[in-house]
Write a protein that holds these residues in place. Structure first.
Motif, PDB file in Angstrom:
ATOM      1  N   LEU A   3       0.815  -1.218   0.000  1.00  0.00           N
ATOM      2  CA  LEU A   3       0.000   0.000   0.000  1.00  0.00           C
ATOM      3  C   LEU A   3       0.845   1.262   0.000  1.00  0.00           C
ATOM      4  O   LEU A   3       0.434   2.277  -0.544  1.00  0.00           O
ATOM      5  CB  LEU A   3      -0.946  -0.007   1.198  1.00  0.00           C
ATOM      6  N   MET A   4       2.038   1.203   0.613  1.00  0.00           N
ATOM      7  CA  MET A   4       2.883   2.390   0.705  1.00  0.00           C
ATOM      8  C   MET A   4       4.144   2.190  -0.135  1.00  0.00           C
ATOM      9  O   MET A   4       4.879   1.234   0.068  1.00  0.00           O
ATOM     10  CB  MET A   4       3.263   2.652   2.167  1.00  0.00           C
ATOM     11  N   GLU A  43      -1.927  12.286   6.086  1.00  0.00           N
ATOM     12  CA  GLU A  43      -0.629  12.228   6.760  1.00  0.00           C
ATOM     13  C   GLU A  43      -0.224  10.772   6.955  1.00  0.00           C
ATOM     14  O   GLU A  43      -1.077   9.882   6.976  1.00  0.00           O
ATOM     15  CB  GLU A  43      -0.699  12.917   8.132  1.00  0.00           C
ATOM     16  N   TYR A  44       1.080  10.565   7.113  1.00  0.00           N
ATOM     17  CA  TYR A  44       1.599   9.210   7.333  1.00  0.00           C
ATOM     18  C   TYR A  44       2.778   9.257   8.286  1.00  0.00           C
ATOM     19  O   TYR A  44       3.686  10.070   8.123  1.00  0.00           O
ATOM     20  CB  TYR A  44       2.042   8.590   6.000  1.00  0.00           C
ATOM     21  N   ASP A  45       2.756   8.373   9.281  1.00  0.00           N
ATOM     22  CA  ASP A  45       3.860   8.219  10.233  1.00  0.00           C
ATOM     23  C   ASP A  45       4.600   6.927   9.854  1.00  0.00           C
ATOM     24  O   ASP A  45       4.088   5.827  10.094  1.00  0.00           O
ATOM     25  CB  ASP A  45       3.319   8.116  11.651  1.00  0.00           C
ATOM     26  N   ASP A  48       5.523   4.326  12.988  1.00  0.00           N
ATOM     27  CA  ASP A  48       4.436   3.497  13.503  1.00  0.00           C
ATOM     28  C   ASP A  48       3.554   2.924  12.398  1.00  0.00           C
ATOM     29  O   ASP A  48       2.657   2.148  12.682  1.00  0.00           O
ATOM     30  CB  ASP A  48       3.568   4.311  14.469  1.00  0.00           C
ATOM     31  N   ARG A  49       3.809   3.344  11.146  1.00  0.00           N
ATOM     32  CA  ARG A  49       3.042   2.906   9.973  1.00  0.00           C
ATOM     33  C   ARG A  49       1.543   3.167  10.162  1.00  0.00           C
ATOM     34  O   ARG A  49       0.711   2.291   9.974  1.00  0.00           O
ATOM     35  CB  ARG A  49       3.315   1.436   9.657  1.00  0.00           C
ATOM     36  N   LEU A  70      -1.701   1.072   8.918  1.00  0.00           N
ATOM     37  CA  LEU A  70      -1.432   0.583   7.566  1.00  0.00           C
ATOM     38  C   LEU A  70      -1.242  -0.931   7.587  1.00  0.00           C
ATOM     39  O   LEU A  70      -1.653  -1.630   6.663  1.00  0.00           O
ATOM     40  CB  LEU A  70      -0.204   1.284   6.991  1.00  0.00           C
ATOM     41  N   GLU A  71      -0.654  -1.454   8.660  1.00  0.00           N
ATOM     42  CA  GLU A  71      -0.467  -2.903   8.784  1.00  0.00           C
ATOM     43  C   GLU A  71      -1.808  -3.627   8.819  1.00  0.00           C
ATOM     44  O   GLU A  71      -1.955  -4.696   8.224  1.00  0.00           O
ATOM     45  CB  GLU A  71       0.373  -3.230  10.014  1.00  0.00           C
ATOM     46  N   GLU A  72      -2.799  -3.054   9.505  1.00  0.00           N
ATOM     47  CA  GLU A  72      -4.121  -3.678   9.536  1.00  0.00           C
ATOM     48  C   GLU A  72      -4.771  -3.660   8.161  1.00  0.00           C
ATOM     49  O   GLU A  72      -5.407  -4.630   7.756  1.00  0.00           O
ATOM     50  CB  GLU A  72      -5.018  -2.995  10.563  1.00  0.00           C
TER      51      GLU A  72
END
Length: 105
Positions: A3-4, A43-45, A48-49, A70-72
């Motif tokens: 996704l990223m 926004e994206y961290d 911590d994804r 994002l992991e979920e």
């Protein structure tokens, strides 16, 4: 598909925090191709994804601004075996052009 991407991560870093902006730019769109669910990320961290943005599952009063792992999203699989996808044709837009009824913070 991840996704990223590195390019997308760099774009989030370039834009930085949009806290306090009345009409933030939605940088990425993720969606469920087999059912309900759209995530519009502002926004994206990368540590911590976690993405911040607008989550719309049923396009009703439950839709909200908030944080999503994002992991979920990457781990989700529908009964058909499909996962959440990134809209590869997405172009950045202000939230007011994407979210019905949004006129700014």
């Amino acid at each position: 598909m991840k996704l990223m991407t590195k390019a997308l991560e760099q774009r989030f870093a370039q834009v930085g925090s949009q806290d306090g902006k009345s009409d933030p730019i939605i940088i990425a769109h993720f969606f469920n191709p087999a059912g309900a669910g759209d995530w519009y990320a502002t926004e994206y961290d990368p540590v911590d994804r976690i993405i911040f943005g607008y989550a719309s599952i049923f396009q009703d009063w439950n839709d909200e601004w908030g944080y999503t792992s994002l992991e979920e999203l990457e781990a989700y699989k529908s009964p058909l075996g499909l996962g959440i996808e990134r809209d590869v044709y997405w172009t950045e837009k202000p939230a007011s052009q994407v979210i019905p009824g949004f006129t700014g913070f």
